[in-house]
Design an enzyme around this catalytic site. Structure first.
Site, mmCIF file in Angstrom:
data_model
loop_
_atom_site.group_PDB
_atom_site.id
_atom_site.type_symbol
_atom_site.label_atom_id
_atom_site.label_comp_id
_atom_site.label_asym_id
_atom_site.label_seq_id
_atom_site.Cartn_x
_atom_site.Cartn_y
_atom_site.Cartn_z
ATOM 1 N N GLY A 68 0.842 -1.198 0.000
ATOM 2 C CA GLY A 68 0.000 0.000 0.000
ATOM 3 C C GLY A 68 0.870 1.238 0.000
ATOM 4 N N GLY A 112 -1.118 2.616 6.154
ATOM 5 C CA GLY A 112 -1.431 1.888 7.390
ATOM 6 C C GLY A 112 -0.732 0.542 7.534
ATOM 7 C CD GLU A 114 6.333 -1.797 6.813
ATOM 8 O OE1 GLU A 114 7.130 -2.112 7.709
ATOM 9 O OE2 GLU A 114 5.727 -0.702 6.787
HETATM 10 N N1 DCP Z 1 10.326 3.914 0.034
HETATM 11 C C1 DCP Z 1 10.829 4.180 -1.232
HETATM 12 N N2 DCP Z 1 11.080 3.150 -2.078
HETATM 13 C C2 DCP Z 1 10.829 1.876 -1.723
HETATM 14 C C3 DCP Z 1 10.287 1.587 -0.454
HETATM 15 C C4 DCP Z 1 10.041 2.644 0.405
HETATM 16 O O1 DCP Z 1 11.050 5.337 -1.577
HETATM 17 N N3 DCP Z 1 11.114 0.900 -2.575
HETATM 18 C C5 DCP Z 1 10.136 5.039 0.985
HETATM 19 C C6 DCP Z 1 8.753 5.596 1.067
HETATM 20 C C7 DCP Z 1 8.652 6.071 2.474
HETATM 21 C C8 DCP Z 1 9.582 5.159 3.259
HETATM 22 O O2 DCP Z 1 10.450 4.600 2.278
HETATM 23 O O3 DCP Z 1 9.109 7.403 2.583
HETATM 24 C C9 DCP Z 1 8.837 4.083 4.012
HETATM 25 O O4 DCP Z 1 7.882 3.617 3.117
HETATM 26 P P1 DCP Z 1 6.636 2.693 3.324
HETATM 27 O O5 DCP Z 1 5.468 3.234 2.616
HETATM 28 O O6 DCP Z 1 7.030 1.334 2.890
HETATM 29 O O7 DCP Z 1 6.382 2.621 4.884
HETATM 30 P P2 DCP Z 1 5.452 3.491 5.791
HETATM 31 O O8 DCP Z 1 5.974 3.407 7.181
HETATM 32 O O9 DCP Z 1 5.371 4.853 5.190
HETATM 33 O O10 DCP Z 1 4.086 2.737 5.653
HETATM 34 P P3 DCP Z 1 2.727 2.949 6.452
HETATM 35 O O11 DCP Z 1 2.534 4.411 6.646
HETATM 36 O O12 DCP Z 1 1.707 2.344 5.534
HETATM 37 O O13 DCP Z 1 2.873 2.226 7.735
#
Ligand code: DCP
Length: 230
Positions: free
Chosen positions: A27, A32, A103
């Site tokens: 997502g 989330g 994740e």
């Molecule tokens: N990210 C990225 N490229 C990827 C994986 C992640 O640029 N291949 C970046 C996007 C976010 C950070 O890393 O700034 C963490 O990304 P996620 O969306 O995977 O994790 P979150 O903690 O933001 O998810 P959530 O808010 O859904 O818990």
């Protein structure tokens, strides 16, 4: 010369004995995923493997996540190649639990993030080509198997307000257009499945709602996810 070892990929795969039912939570940024993992961490059948974001923020003292957001053309290859390496380690990790929940995955790194950077002119074509070749090599030689994707579907507006709320310093400059573009790429990959196909079944959970409602939805889907392992 440099020794690459003489263990063939197929031998490596055979050595991997414990094969848990693997669930990837996918997502947009702020959809989330962490909340979902936190919920499932309490289930005894599930081992949760979080995203290695702490590693990305400290490569010999360098915060590569921050560097990418500040100067994508310069740093996104370094950042995404490290994401690819650390995610390959997540895919490979064995588990004693019947269910392993991860994740994100190598798939979303390639089909959503790298694609997004390239499509929006933030990654030079040569960097994109090199990362794609690395990705193809990993796909052919490593175990990227997943059994189920839980797709947390949220509007870019919801994601933006959660990003603001949690106030992760690196992400404060992320514009709504970036989230809209990442959202379309997730939708294309997991719902439309036109250019890239989902590698397994996809369970969609809408997370345009408050925290209590989200926990209720995870509870509703819990048995289904755990049952699929049987
Ligand atoms: N990210 C990225 N490229 C990827 C994986 C992640 O640029 N291949 C970046 C996007 C976010 C950070 O890393 O700034 C963490 O990304 P996620 O969306 O995977 O994790 P979150 O903690 O933001 O998810 P959530 O808010 O859904 O818990």
């Amino acid at each position: 010369g440099l020794s690459l070892g003489n263990v063939q990929p197929t031998q490596k795969r055979q050595k991997r004995t414990k094969k848990p039912f693997t669930v990837a939570v996918e997502g947009n940024i702020g959809s989330g995923k962490s909340t979902c993992l936190e919920y499932f961490r309490k289930q005894k059948e599930v081992e949760v493997v979080p995203e290695p974001v702490a590693k990305w923020k400290d490569v010999k003292g360098n915060n590569t996540l921050d560097m990418m957001y500040k100067d994508a053309s310069r740093w996104s290859l370094a950042f995404q190649s490290y994401v690819q390496l650390t995610m390959a380690e997540v895919h490979r990790k064995e588990s004693d639990c019947p269910i392993k929940m991860i994740e994100r995955s190598l798939y979303s790194a390639r089909y959503c993030f790298v694609e997004n950077l390239y499509k929006n002119g933030l990654m030079p074509e040569v960097d994109y080509a090199i990362l794609s070749e690395w990705y193809n090599w990993i796909q052919e030689n490593e175990d990227m198997h997943i059994d189920l994707i839980v797709y947390l579907q949220a509007s870019p507006e919801t994601c933006q307000s959660r990003i603001k709320e949690r106030n992760r310093q690196e992400e404060q400059s992320v514009p709504i257009e970036y989230l809209q573009s990442l959202n379309s790429l997730h939708e294309n990959w997991l719902i439309k499945q036109d250019k890239f196909k989902a590698p397994c079944q996809v369970l969609v959970i809408n997370t345009d709602c408050g925290l209590d409602e989200m926990y209720k939805k995870f509870e509703t889907h819990r048995d289904k996810i755990i049952q699929m392992n049987k």
